[in-house]
Scaffold this motif. Sequence first.
Motif, short mmCIF file in Angstrom:
data_model
loop_
_atom_site.label_atom_id
_atom_site.label_comp_id
_atom_site.label_asym_id
_atom_site.label_seq_id
_atom_site.Cartn_x
_atom_site.Cartn_y
_atom_site.Cartn_z
N LEU B 71 0.81 -1.21 0.00
CA LEU B 71 0.00 0.00 0.00
C LEU B 71 0.85 1.27 0.00
O LEU B 71 0.42 2.32 -0.48
N GLY B 72 2.05 1.16 0.56
CA GLY B 72 2.85 2.36 0.79
C GLY B 72 2.38 3.01 2.08
O GLY B 72 1.97 2.33 3.01
N GLN B 73 2.41 4.34 2.11
CA GLN B 73 1.98 5.06 3.31
C GLN B 73 0.65 5.75 3.07
O GLN B 73 0.44 6.40 2.05
N VAL B 74 -0.23 5.60 4.04
CA VAL B 74 -1.55 6.20 3.95
C VAL B 74 -1.90 6.77 5.31
O VAL B 74 -1.56 6.17 6.33
N VAL B 75 -2.52 7.95 5.35
CA VAL B 75 -3.05 8.45 6.62
C VAL B 75 -4.45 7.86 6.78
O VAL B 75 -5.31 8.05 5.92
N LEU B 76 -4.63 7.13 7.88
CA LEU B 76 -5.93 6.51 8.12
C LEU B 76 -6.66 7.28 9.21
O LEU B 76 -6.10 7.55 10.28
N LEU B 77 -7.90 7.65 8.93
CA LEU B 77 -8.72 8.37 9.91
C LEU B 77 -9.83 7.46 10.41
O LEU B 77 -10.44 6.73 9.62
N ASP B 78 -10.07 7.49 11.71
CA ASP B 78 -11.18 6.75 12.30
C ASP B 78 -12.24 7.78 12.68
O ASP B 78 -12.18 8.38 13.76
N LEU B 79 -13.17 8.02 11.79
CA LEU B 79 -14.16 9.08 12.03
C LEU B 79 -15.22 8.59 13.03
O LEU B 79 -15.47 7.39 13.14
N PRO B 80 -15.86 9.52 13.76
CA PRO B 80 -16.84 9.11 14.77
C PRO B 80 -17.96 8.27 14.15
O PRO B 80 -18.36 8.50 13.00
N GLY B 81 -18.46 7.31 14.92
CA GLY B 81 -19.56 6.46 14.46
C GLY B 81 -20.77 7.31 14.08
O GLY B 81 -21.10 8.28 14.76
N ALA B 82 -21.41 6.97 12.96
CA ALA B 82 -22.56 7.75 12.50
C ALA B 82 -23.62 6.79 11.94
O ALA B 82 -23.29 5.89 11.17
N VAL B 83 -24.85 6.98 12.35
CA VAL B 83 -25.93 6.17 11.79
C VAL B 83 -26.15 6.56 10.34
O VAL B 83 -26.41 5.73 9.48
N SER B 84 -26.03 7.87 10.09
CA SER B 84 -26.19 8.34 8.72
C SER B 84 -25.45 9.66 8.58
O SER B 84 -24.91 10.18 9.56
N LEU B 85 -25.43 10.21 7.38
CA LEU B 85 -24.79 11.52 7.19
C LEU B 85 -25.79 12.66 7.40
O LEU B 85 -25.49 13.82 7.06
N ASP B 86 -26.97 12.35 7.91
CA ASP B 86 -27.89 13.39 8.38
C ASP B 86 -27.68 13.48 9.88
O ASP B 86 -28.27 12.72 10.64
N PRO B 87 -26.81 14.39 10.32
CA PRO B 87 -26.31 14.30 11.70
C PRO B 87 -27.34 14.66 12.76
O PRO B 87 -28.19 15.53 12.54
N GLN B 88 -27.24 13.97 13.90
CA GLN B 88 -28.07 14.32 15.05
C GLN B 88 -27.22 14.51 16.30
O GLN B 88 -27.75 14.57 17.40
N SER B 89 -25.91 14.57 16.13
CA SER B 89 -25.03 14.87 17.26
C SER B 89 -23.78 15.52 16.68
O SER B 89 -23.50 15.40 15.48
N PRO B 90 -23.00 16.23 17.51
CA PRO B 90 -21.78 16.86 17.00
C PRO B 90 -20.83 15.83 16.38
O PRO B 90 -20.11 16.14 15.43
N ASP B 91 -20.84 14.60 16.91
CA ASP B 91 -19.95 13.56 16.39
C ASP B 91 -20.34 13.19 14.96
O ASP B 91 -19.49 13.10 14.06
N GLU B 92 -21.64 13.00 14.75
CA GLU B 92 -22.11 12.67 13.40
C GLU B 92 -21.89 13.85 12.45
O GLU B 92 -21.60 13.67 11.28
N GLU B 93 -22.03 15.05 13.01
CA GLU B 93 -21.87 16.25 12.19
C GLU B 93 -20.43 16.33 11.66
O GLU B 93 -20.21 16.67 10.50
N LEU B 94 -19.47 16.01 12.54
CA LEU B 94 -18.06 16.06 12.12
C LEU B 94 -17.80 15.04 11.01
O LEU B 94 -17.13 15.33 10.03
N THR B 95 -18.36 13.84 11.18
CA THR B 95 -18.19 12.81 10.15
C THR B 95 -18.77 13.29 8.83
O THR B 95 -18.13 13.19 7.77
N ARG B 96 -19.97 13.84 8.88
CA ARG B 96 -20.59 14.36 7.67
C ARG B 96 -19.72 15.45 7.03
O ARG B 96 -19.45 15.44 5.82
N ASP B 97 -19.25 16.39 7.88
CA ASP B 97 -18.47 17.51 7.36
C ASP B 97 -17.16 17.05 6.71
O ASP B 97 -16.76 17.56 5.67
N LEU B 98 -16.49 16.08 7.34
CA LEU B 98 -15.20 15.64 6.81
C LEU B 98 -15.36 14.83 5.53
O LEU B 98 -14.51 14.86 4.65
#
Lengths: 73, 674
Positions: B71-98
């Motif tokens: 693979l070489g080098q990759v930056v891996l992000l573990d985004l907050p758990g989200a039920v969907s990209l229609d956010p209902q918490s700041p955590d889901e909102e960050l996932t949606r935004d990123l």
Amino acid sequence: MTLDQAPVGAAATIGPIDAAPALVRRLAELGVRPGQAVTPLHATAGGGRLLAVGDTRVALARDVLRSIQVVAA
Amino acid sequence: MSEQRSAVPSCHADVVAVDAPPGTPVVALVGNPNVGKSTLFNRLTGSGRDVGNWPGTTVAVGRALWTDEDLGQVVLLDLPGAVSLDPQSPDEELTRDLVSRPDPRDRPDLVVVVTSAVHLARGLYLLRQVVEAEVPCLLAITMSDVAHRRGIDLDVDALAAAAGVPVVVVDPRRGGGSRDLVRTVATSLQGGLAGRCGIDGCTCPRGGCACDHGDTAVPVQAAQPPGDDALARAEARFDWVAAAATAAVLRRHDARDTWSDRLDRVTTAPVLGPLVFLAVMWVVFQLTTTVAAPLQGWLDSLVTGPVSELATRLLDAIGLGGTWVQGLVVDGLIAGVGMLLTFVPLMAVMFALLSLLEDSGYLARAAVVTDRSMRAIGLPGRAFLPLVVGFGCNVPAVSGTRVLPDARQRLLTVLLVPFTSCTARLTVYVLVATTFFGDRAGTVVFGMYVVSILFVVVVGRLLRSTLLRRMPDDPLVLDLPPYQLPMLRLVATGTWRRLRGFLRTASGIIVVTVVVVWALSATPAPGRGGSFGDVPVQDSVYAATAGAVAPVFAPAGFGSWESTSALMVGFVAKEAVISSWAQTFATAEPEAADVPGSLGDALKVSFTESSGGYPIPAVLAFLVFLLAYTPCVATLAAQRREVGLRWTLTGIAVQLTIAWTVAVPVFQVGRLLA
């Protein structure tokens, strides 16, 4: 009949849901949406119920159950 | 691959907090909560992860450099758990935004949507939204063993064809499928597979969707108002999900009463559920207090004994014995590091328990059982765990707030934990209560715990109606993941990872604070005799500062410099309050808190004097203040790690204000009644 009154162990088909749009959407994302069948499994501490939604299990508070109309499947 | 990266410039500067060369591809893991996303992240990146709050938020995101020969080098992000990209918490909102940043070059180069085979439809819904955001993606499926036991098998090729993205089956708990995933990610990053978004036969190139999706493509960059349109769009997604799931799922038999269901009939039942929960909490409390305590004591005596003696001898040998250097090294640096070390067993036990409870799936059940009672202070059931642990020690309790899936709930719980009365405060209660209340000391100490619970409830409600007004009061709607047997290796690596993160953040704050307190105690106040490192504590800058602050406490009846000095040291650690009194009154420190001896006599004189002859109301006010103000510097360090500096400072202001505001009427009313 609302979901809090539906008999335990018997499948019920979800009808209209009288709740805030955001809650309706979250329920839908978890599989609780009009036309879908769910099965109330048992009552939970705090007055809610545990539902079988397909192969998943979803716990709902009593107020949420009361906002969901169902008919026997 | 590097050549290809330079052809597609990336603006990931803020995404890449790990040490990665510019242009390193960014891959993000996105998934529903409890599907094994973070376990997969840890499996892929080993121990080299960095979990920290995303800049400007209190939402934690895992970041790591993922290096592999294929693979070489990759930056891996573990985004907050989200039920969907229609956010209902700041955590889901960050996932949606990123995932769906306005400029495609700012988005991850590849999104791996992680879903469990048991929750396939739910994962496909999220996948569909990622596809609509026009981000190259692939699907990783976990828990296929659990699904198999429930009579569900998946036709991976059919699923890939129906969903229009590569599909890989992985088992992050045991490592299965990792090579397949590496190869698929590598191929996808090279533009071979990912990016075919599955909509109307589209075959978009990597780096953005160039074709015209017509009405079916719904960009999700902008927050969608939860109105009828959004529901209609959701309905279209459900149809797509149902078609893909139907093509892929091979059902051998219906999952009826699984062992997970049978367990749930006990753990979430109206009477049995709370009893099981209390039993689990009792075990957690016992392990974080009684089991960790001997180890803490051993480490403490090791540092204050042999280590300090060795350092003193070494300094003597090089001619620095008895100088301020010895004070700095032994009473400052070694004492600070020793304090940090004593937290290690406690935090390790706490983190191991957290991993066990999360990994097994019990935490979600505890959330159901305690949901109703915790709503009294506007928190969900899960907040019970950190608050219970807080009665043992606030430091692991603050870290334990990570069990909460919503950043706002975490923040409120972090601000409330200091009001749970830890065992370090208990020692002071016992000494003071035995001195002033004799046979009724037990009742007074019990009363302190009642006051502590009242503080949590009242301050919780107060914060919800002031600083945290925007926190919604969503009713319980919770997915319960299937129970799984915890794996020892996962628990051990998870514990080590969290412990290392704590030490990295807390060490500086704790050691620096201990050194500063030593320096103030070692510096002679202006106009007093002595020299730096050789001055009685009552003549030091520290005592002068305590004397200057003391009048603030006069309305509460304990405005003496001795009590103020003890409270100032208590800011560092409550364990130090008694030794501070012993030092300032120049008496021997009592061997046990319930045998105060000459220190008790000195306290009686001091409180009688500072209260103008009303020592009992003054002592009660002192105890209430001691309970409510900032617990210790280690708690502050943990808070800073969880919610950032601004909220930690806000918390200190809240604690001091409430402590003073309650202590003053306790003394004033008590004096009138006396």
